[in-house]
Design a protein around this motif. Structure first.
Motif, PDB file in Angstrom:
ATOM      1  N   ASN A   1       1.760  -1.749  -4.664  1.00  0.00           N
ATOM      2  CA  ASN A   1       0.318  -1.568  -4.849  1.00  0.00           C
ATOM      3  C   ASN A   1      -0.402  -2.882  -4.564  1.00  0.00           C
ATOM      4  O   ASN A   1       0.102  -3.963  -4.880  1.00  0.00           O
ATOM      5  CB  ASN A   1       0.026  -1.098  -6.274  1.00  0.00           C
ATOM      6  CG  ASN A   1       0.561   0.291  -6.522  1.00  0.00           C
ATOM      7  OD1 ASN A   1       0.450   1.177  -5.677  1.00  0.00           O
ATOM      8  ND2 ASN A   1       1.170   0.496  -7.680  1.00  0.00           N
TER       9      ASN A   1
ATOM     10  N   THR B   1      -1.885   7.294  -0.378  1.00  0.00           N
ATOM     11  CA  THR B   1      -3.074   6.719  -0.993  1.00  0.00           C
ATOM     12  C   THR B   1      -2.650   5.692  -2.038  1.00  0.00           C
ATOM     13  O   THR B   1      -1.537   5.767  -2.583  1.00  0.00           O
ATOM     14  CB  THR B   1      -3.962   7.792  -1.642  1.00  0.00           C
ATOM     15  OG1 THR B   1      -3.195   8.498  -2.617  1.00  0.00           O
ATOM     16  CG2 THR B   1      -4.485   8.775  -0.609  1.00  0.00           C
ATOM     17  N   GLN B   2      -3.529   4.741  -2.292  1.00  0.00           N
ATOM     18  CA  GLN B   2      -3.231   3.647  -3.221  1.00  0.00           C
ATOM     19  C   GLN B   2      -2.738   4.187  -4.560  1.00  0.00           C
ATOM     20  O   GLN B   2      -3.368   5.030  -5.181  1.00  0.00           O
ATOM     21  CB  GLN B   2      -4.483   2.796  -3.428  1.00  0.00           C
ATOM     22  CG  GLN B   2      -4.300   1.675  -4.418  1.00  0.00           C
ATOM     23  CD  GLN B   2      -3.479   0.515  -3.916  1.00  0.00           C
ATOM     24  OE1 GLN B   2      -2.325   0.661  -3.550  1.00  0.00           O
ATOM     25  NE2 GLN B   2      -4.043  -0.647  -3.898  1.00  0.00           N
TER      26      GLN B   2
ATOM     27  N   GLY C   1       0.802  -1.214   0.000  1.00  0.00           N
ATOM     28  CA  GLY C   1       0.000   0.000   0.000  1.00  0.00           C
ATOM     29  C   GLY C   1       0.835   1.265   0.000  1.00  0.00           C
ATOM     30  O   GLY C   1       0.318   2.345  -0.245  1.00  0.00           O
ATOM     31  N   VAL C   2       2.123   1.142   0.283  1.00  0.00           N
ATOM     32  CA  VAL C   2       3.037   2.292   0.238  1.00  0.00           C
ATOM     33  C   VAL C   2       4.047   2.061  -0.888  1.00  0.00           C
ATOM     34  O   VAL C   2       4.112   2.834  -1.834  1.00  0.00           O
ATOM     35  CB  VAL C   2       3.751   2.504   1.595  1.00  0.00           C
ATOM     36  CG1 VAL C   2       4.781   3.622   1.504  1.00  0.00           C
ATOM     37  CG2 VAL C   2       2.733   2.793   2.693  1.00  0.00           C
TER      38      VAL C   2
ATOM     39  N   TYR D   1      -6.462  -3.002   5.860  1.00  0.00           N
ATOM     40  CA  TYR D   1      -5.239  -2.679   6.596  1.00  0.00           C
ATOM     41  C   TYR D   1      -4.905  -3.675   7.700  1.00  0.00           C
ATOM     42  O   TYR D   1      -3.771  -3.727   8.145  1.00  0.00           O
ATOM     43  CB  TYR D   1      -5.357  -1.280   7.213  1.00  0.00           C
ATOM     44  CG  TYR D   1      -5.774  -0.249   6.208  1.00  0.00           C
ATOM     45  CD1 TYR D   1      -4.924   0.115   5.163  1.00  0.00           C
ATOM     46  CD2 TYR D   1      -7.020   0.350   6.274  1.00  0.00           C
ATOM     47  CE1 TYR D   1      -5.313   1.043   4.216  1.00  0.00           C
ATOM     48  CE2 TYR D   1      -7.409   1.297   5.334  1.00  0.00           C
ATOM     49  CZ  TYR D   1      -6.559   1.639   4.308  1.00  0.00           C
ATOM     50  OH  TYR D   1      -6.932   2.558   3.377  1.00  0.00           O
TER      51      TYR D   1
ATOM     52  N   ASP E   1      -0.284   3.421   4.630  1.00  0.00           N
ATOM     53  CA  ASP E   1      -1.521   3.611   3.866  1.00  0.00           C
ATOM     54  C   ASP E   1      -2.756   3.576   4.762  1.00  0.00           C
ATOM     55  O   ASP E   1      -3.865   3.730   4.278  1.00  0.00           O
ATOM     56  CB  ASP E   1      -1.637   2.565   2.748  1.00  0.00           C
ATOM     57  CG  ASP E   1      -1.712   1.136   3.263  1.00  0.00           C
ATOM     58  OD1 ASP E   1      -1.163   0.853   4.350  1.00  0.00           O
ATOM     59  OD2 ASP E   1      -2.317   0.293   2.581  1.00  0.00           O
TER      60      ASP E   1
END
Length: 195
Positions: free
Chosen positions: A7, A183-184, A3-4, A32, A164
């Motif tokens: 993807n 954000t994604q 997420g950081v 998450y 994220d």
């Protein structure tokens, strides 16, 4: 990490497990934070073998370890090409630590197929890695952040924490960290630009 730097696609993971016949997957896979056997794996409470056995017990037909692992790996989409270069550039100026809710199945794949693009090991990009399944706890537990501080000697007020999940960054901020929510799919390199 996820997420950081990498993807993610939660739905692809859910669909892959459902295709195997694991219909309860949506109860356990979160954006998450995971639950059930997925959380047990990420928090180091069970091994990959025990995780696979727990999943296999819920599936009405025979499935292999590889099929179970591949369904989990479907969570990972890609890592933009610029990410490794960004990490190398940042490492020239800062200490770079990875703090990730992850597990041995994902880490084996990430080491072999995502971080080795430039002929380097994953360890080359980070001064140290703090992985939830090895630490026995997951974010947003404050203790996981406190352990990183204790083992590295960093000062939270001089440290930028990227995640994220706003739940994770809120806990980090309460402990004195500066934070940024990615954000994604965001190209967040601009936050490191010299002013």
């Amino acid at each position: 990490m996820g997420g950081v730097l990498i993807n993610l696609n939660k739905q692809a993971c859910i669909d892959a497990y459902k295709a195997l016949g694991y219909d309860r997957v949506e109860e356990f896979i979160g954006n998450y934070l995971q639950k059930g056997p997925f959380l047990d794996l990420e928090s180091g409470q069970i091994s990959p073998e025990q995780f696979r056995d727990a999943i296999r017990r819920e599936i009405p037909r025979p499935v292999t370890d590889r099929q179970i692992d591949d369904a989990f790996i479907a969570f990972l989409v890609d890592m933009p090409d610029y990410t490794l270069d960004m990490l190398l550039q940042l490492k020239k100026r800062y200490q770079i630590f990875l703090l990730s809710n992850t597990n041995g199945i994902i880490m084996d794949y990430v080491r072999q197929h995502i971080f080795n693009r430039q002929g380097r090991s994953m360890e080359h990009y980070f001064d140290r890695m703090f992985l939830s399944y090895q630490m026995g706890m997951v974010k947003p537990n404050p203790a996981i952040f406190e352990q990183v501080v204790a083992e590295t000697g960093i000062l939270p007020s001089e440290t930028l924490f990227l995640d994220d999940s706003s739940q994770n960054t809120e806990v980090a901020e309460k402990l004195g960290f500066n934070s940024f929510v990615v954000t994604q799919g965001e190209d967040f390199r601009y936050i490191f630009d010299e002013k």
